[in-house]
Design a protein around this motif. Sequence first.
Motif, PDB file in Angstrom:
ATOM      1  N   THR A  25      -6.551 -29.865 -54.988  1.00 47.92           N
ATOM      2  CA  THR A  25      -5.044 -30.243 -54.688  1.00 47.92           C
ATOM      3  C   THR A  25      -4.417 -30.942 -55.631  1.00 47.92           C
ATOM      4  O   THR A  25      -3.325 -31.419 -55.814  1.00 47.92           O
ATOM      5  CB  THR A  25      -4.809 -31.062 -53.372  1.00 47.92           C
ATOM      6  OG1 THR A  25      -5.697 -32.141 -53.455  1.00 47.92           O
ATOM      7  CG2 THR A  25      -5.367 -30.180 -52.196  1.00 47.92           C
ATOM      8  N   LYS A  72      -3.023 -37.108 -53.518  1.00 50.18           N
ATOM      9  CA  LYS A  72      -1.811 -36.701 -52.703  1.00 50.18           C
ATOM     10  C   LYS A  72      -0.830 -36.564 -53.819  1.00 50.18           C
ATOM     11  O   LYS A  72       0.281 -35.913 -53.371  1.00 50.18           O
ATOM     12  CB  LYS A  72      -1.744 -37.516 -51.759  1.00 50.18           C
ATOM     13  CG  LYS A  72      -1.101 -38.908 -51.694  1.00 50.18           C
ATOM     14  CD  LYS A  72      -0.532 -39.385 -50.587  1.00 50.18           C
ATOM     15  CE  LYS A  72      -0.005 -40.849 -50.482  1.00 50.18           C
ATOM     16  NZ  LYS A  72       0.233 -41.328 -49.149  1.00 50.18           N
ATOM     17  N   ASP A  75      -0.447 -32.060 -56.886  1.00 55.77           N
ATOM     18  CA  ASP A  75      -0.566 -30.916 -56.280  1.00 55.77           C
ATOM     19  C   ASP A  75       0.027 -29.594 -56.662  1.00 55.77           C
ATOM     20  O   ASP A  75       0.436 -28.605 -56.175  1.00 55.77           O
ATOM     21  CB  ASP A  75      -0.041 -30.868 -54.689  1.00 55.77           C
ATOM     22  CG  ASP A  75       1.506 -31.371 -54.521  1.00 55.77           C
ATOM     23  OD1 ASP A  75       2.196 -31.363 -55.635  1.00 55.77           O
ATOM     24  OD2 ASP A  75       2.163 -31.551 -53.504  1.00 55.77           O
ATOM     25  N   GLU A 129      -6.845 -40.346 -51.274  1.00 59.41           N
ATOM     26  CA  GLU A 129      -5.464 -39.634 -51.383  1.00 59.41           C
ATOM     27  C   GLU A 129      -4.411 -40.621 -51.937  1.00 59.41           C
ATOM     28  O   GLU A 129      -3.420 -40.179 -52.596  1.00 59.41           O
ATOM     29  CB  GLU A 129      -4.740 -39.011 -50.025  1.00 59.41           C
ATOM     30  CG  GLU A 129      -5.703 -37.929 -49.553  1.00 59.41           C
ATOM     31  CD  GLU A 129      -5.367 -37.591 -48.020  1.00 59.41           C
ATOM     32  OE1 GLU A 129      -4.333 -38.285 -47.580  1.00 59.41           O
ATOM     33  OE2 GLU A 129      -6.053 -36.776 -47.503  1.00 59.41           O
TER      34      GLU A 129
END
Length: 599
Positions: A25, A72, A75, A129
């Motif tokens: 990600t 996070k 992405d 994250e």
Amino acid sequence: MRNSASLRRIAGGCLLAGICAFGATMPAQQRSPATRPPAKAAHPPAKESQLTAIESRLPPTVQTYIHWRGTKTLDTVKAKNGLLRLWSDPDFAPIRRAIIARALGKTRAEEENGSISPDQLAALLPLFENEAILGSVSAHDAEAQAKSAPNDFLIYDATGKGDLLGEASALPRKASGSAAKSGSYILGGIKIETSEGPRETNFSAQAGNYYLRASRKDVIEDLVSRFSAKASGPSLADDAVWKRARQNFPPDAVVELFSRFSTNSLDVLGRHPGFSTSTFAKEIHLERFNAAAGSLSFSAEATRVRFAILGDTSDGSLFDIAGASTPNFATLALARDGASYNAGRADFTAIYRILRGPLLDALPPKENSSLKGFEALGGAFLGMPLPDAVGLLGGEVASISSAPGDPTFTDLFAVSIRKREDVLNLLRKAIGPMIRREIVSGDATILELETSSKDPATNAPRAKHYYVAVTPQLLIFAQRKGLVDDAVARLHGAPETRAESLSGNPEFRRARALLPASLSGLSYTQMNKQTWEREFSVLLRGMASATGTNGTNPAKGAVTAQQDWLQGVNLGVFSRYLHSYTSGWWKASDGIYFDSYLQ
């Protein structure tokens, strides 16, 4: 139980698995490397807007830190970056499972605490994250320096992770089975909690979204003040050394590293009876080394790693070991298309000069005399003073793998030289008994060497042959005469050797253009032409040799065990996503820089 140390070990045990588990990600926001001027690759313009809230609030006394940006926030390139696409491909699943299992296996935290399991560590992976900094500050006074008191800190953006962070903090206490003495006090409206164990006291606080932890009271109070106020006074961001270091921090980096050198940390050399570490450090001018900095970033075009050792590279210090940066490498002509090429330059005369003088000055009289005696004996054996012998080496050293179609895995090695006849005479004196015959090929002399060894399977005696070519510019070595003959022909630029040359490959030329024009080191691997079965065979053979039982039945069993995790893997998955690896390093007035691209 040292709770902060245990927390750091848990984080360390999770780090690799965290990067890998969430790697699919990861995004990047950097422009294509090809769009950046190569000469400015290591020095992009620094803008104040690139400064993050964390870095602008760090104290100016920060000695070392690792900044994790958080997965996070990344992405946008999971379906574009080659390395991340490889990680998520189903054909890569067996290797992916093996990597995660190894990362979450018998960790140091589990070994010391006895009850922190891989499942518990895996449950903490979502912590990666969010953004975090793990670092240390310099000792605040001479007494703390003398005692080597803990000075580490952790800053974590706990947004949405409060419960999970609590579980991570509690794990060391649960594993130790001993209750630490707890307390708290208020500073500027912020509650600071203390945890006093048998060996140390740790401090933690929550300032806004940030969880703060430190091993010293003065450090936690400084952090609380900085993260709870809009204006925090002087910070690391004001430091001149850090400003130079941040040139290696692209705005999209997922990992950043900064470590400051100081004269107070020269104990890295260790203490040895009869050897003056301080004298040696002073004479090689370690004080000219300022800091190290590095970063890892992802983009649609490449995975990029950058690193720098910053300092004053003027003559007279340990920096002199690094060779000069120039546009061309003499050994590049030896590489066939598809071969892996790795070359670098060192100043061997400077190495000898820098180390000899300081070593003699740092040694006591008896050892000093012994070293001088060894130097005299070496010169007598070679027929010339050792400095003159070292001066015959030009400085460029290269290793070149055989082409992908070659099943023998034989590498070629080359070293640039001066005064061909002197080098040839030196070899005759140094390894005369090993020389079986000499072959003249144009302006090159090829020495066929023979050594005695034993067959590892039958223990029967056998002869091993090696070949050394002495040309006007290079000393070339390989275990196969065909490779040496081909290298000599390529130096002469014969028409048949120009075909299939690495230097003429368009992909190599494009990759080379990503780096500055002048380099001291260059590496290139054309991965889409690699035979991955061969590469893993070499890897497994090396792993078996590392067991110390190569050539025996246990070694055969070790290779079989190591191959288990490759079962069911389609090795063609590597060529599907990884096309080339390019790296280079160069020497500038303010340090040595490294840059690499995995495409």
